[in-house]
Design an enzyme around this catalytic site. Structure first.
Site, short mmCIF file in Angstrom:
data_model
loop_
_atom_site.label_atom_id
_atom_site.label_comp_id
_atom_site.label_asym_id
_atom_site.label_seq_id
_atom_site.Cartn_x
_atom_site.Cartn_y
_atom_site.Cartn_z
N GLU A 41 -29.34 11.23 -66.75
CA GLU A 41 -30.76 11.08 -67.12
C GLU A 41 -31.65 12.09 -66.42
O GLU A 41 -32.60 12.61 -67.01
CB GLU A 41 -31.23 9.65 -66.83
CG GLU A 41 -30.57 8.58 -67.67
CD GLU A 41 -30.72 8.82 -69.16
OE1 GLU A 41 -31.66 9.52 -69.57
OE2 GLU A 41 -29.88 8.32 -69.93
N TYR A 124 -39.37 6.19 -67.90
CA TYR A 124 -38.28 6.46 -68.83
C TYR A 124 -36.92 6.26 -68.16
O TYR A 124 -36.06 5.51 -68.64
CB TYR A 124 -38.35 7.87 -69.43
CG TYR A 124 -37.02 8.23 -70.04
CD1 TYR A 124 -36.67 7.72 -71.28
CD2 TYR A 124 -36.07 8.94 -69.32
CE1 TYR A 124 -35.40 7.94 -71.80
CE2 TYR A 124 -34.81 9.18 -69.82
CZ TYR A 124 -34.48 8.67 -71.06
OH TYR A 124 -33.23 8.86 -71.56
N ASP A 142 -39.06 8.16 -74.73
CA ASP A 142 -38.98 9.61 -74.52
C ASP A 142 -39.58 10.28 -75.75
O ASP A 142 -40.19 9.64 -76.60
CB ASP A 142 -37.52 10.04 -74.30
CG ASP A 142 -36.72 9.96 -75.59
OD1 ASP A 142 -37.09 9.16 -76.47
OD2 ASP A 142 -35.74 10.72 -75.73
#
Length: 349
Positions: A41, A124, A142
């Site tokens: 991520e 996020y 996102d």
DNA sequence: AAGTCGGGGAT
DNA sequence: ATCCCAGACTT
């Protein structure tokens, strides 16, 4: 006009159905290791999957566990990150690994509220890790999710505003099913990345076009609304490539500017080298243009050759200036901006 | 709320 | 050239 709950469920169901038939095959999926999910991520923040993939493989090979990352020197982590950009991600990544290893007994935080406290982990990323690794019902928002929701529900709020961010996060958290939150999050992002793309979305093959507001109202091309206010500054860099035998003078860049923690050369008005230079710098013929997200760089390089008998004097000068003398065969281990890598490549390195 | 932080691919 | 990418942090 808010939609009724059954329509929300229909949307989520269709998205997940599409995803089960069209999943991207990505190495961090089907892994519940929060370390690897976190790593992926961070790498993928503002970064396309195709660009991040080789870095994910490099990092998982070099650092299979959070312990391995925690015990690595920062210089090595930054070198491995070289070329990916947004280098604070790498510094924060390393900081967090050390924090988790030394302060949390190597145990990764499991809840959204704890994850979001980590450096470099925002709403996020905290939602992604908590839903993918631990099944927490937190919706990711996102660029893909902004786009899918703005089009399907016909939302015109500026997605770059904090009001817009809040609005889309609220909506996404109303849509996310409690039984398969991680799968829904993956589905939204894949749907946005493969079908509901920014340009030329594949509306023809879209399973939910009949209820998509943008499609029904010819607004696909104008949603989402994003008001961009990035002003690009032009900037010129005059680098001095100072060499003494096989040693080069390098400078580690500090905070408050681009490329923090990376190495480039002394620059600008080093006109008074205190008699160190016996002759004028010889400019390299090529000028380099380099684009950042908010700066347009024009770089010139000049060569300075220091006689070998002045090496001690040069070493003292570097000490005073905060520069570093680096042997030629060690240069490859320095983390360098792409601009510098390009220059070195042209010089045959 | 606005500004800052990379590099690359698609159009 | 312009936009955008599995955004976050600082001011």
């Amino acid at each position: 006009m808010p939609l009724k709950l059954p329509e929300y469920q229909a949307f989520s169901h269709q998205i997940i159905k599409w995803y089960r038939e069209n999943p991207r095959d990505l190495p961090w999926r089907n892994s519940s290791d929060p370390y690897k999910i976190w790593l992926s991520e961070i790498i993928l923040q503002q970064t396309r999957v195709a660009q991040g993939l080789p870095y994910y493989y490099a990092f998982t090979q070099a650092y299979p566990t959070v312990k391995d990352l925690a015990l690595a020197p920062e210089s090595e982590v930054l070198r491995l990150w070289q070329g990916l950009g947004y280098y604070s991600r790498a510094r924060n990544l390393h900081f967090c690994a050390k924090f988790i290893w030394h302060e949390l007994e190597g145990k990764f935080p499991t809840r959204y509220d704890e994850l979001i406290k980590l450096k470099g982990v925002g709403s996020y990323t905290a939602a992604a890790i908590s839903s993918f690794a631990f099944g927490e019902v937190k919706a990711v928002v996102d660029g893909n999710v902004f786009r899918v929701l703005a089009r399907y529900f016909g939302i015109e709020t500026d997605i770059a505003s904090s009001k817009g961010k809040k609005e889309f996060e609220t909506l996404a958290n109303e849509l996310i099913p409690a039984d398969t939150p991680g799968e829904f999050n993956q589905a939204m992002m894949d749907f946005g990345a493969r079908l509901c793309t920014p340009k030329n979305p594949d509306c023809t093959n879209c399973p939910i076009k009949s209820s998509c507001f943008a499609f029904q109202h010819q607004l696909v091309g104008s949603l989402p609304v994003k008001i961009n206010k990035v002003k690009i500054k032009e900037r010129s860099l005059n680098y001095l490539v100072i060499r003494c035998g096989t040693d080069w003078v390098w400078k580690k860049r500090g905070a408050g500017d681009i490329w923090e923690g990376l190495y480039d050369f002394p620059s600008e008005e080093i006109s008074q080298q205190g008699g160190l230079l016996s002759e004028d710098p010889k400019p390299f013929p090529k000028k380099y243009r380099h684009l950042l997200s908010h700066q347009k760089l024009e770089a010139k390089f000049s060569e300075v050759e220091i006689p070998i008998n002045n090496r001690e004097k040069l070493a003292q000068w570097c000490e005073n200036k905060g520069f570093e003398l680096v042997a030629e065969n060690e240069i490859e281990y320095l983390a360098k901006p792409k601009l510098i890598v390009n220059f070195l490549t042209d010089q045959g390195f």
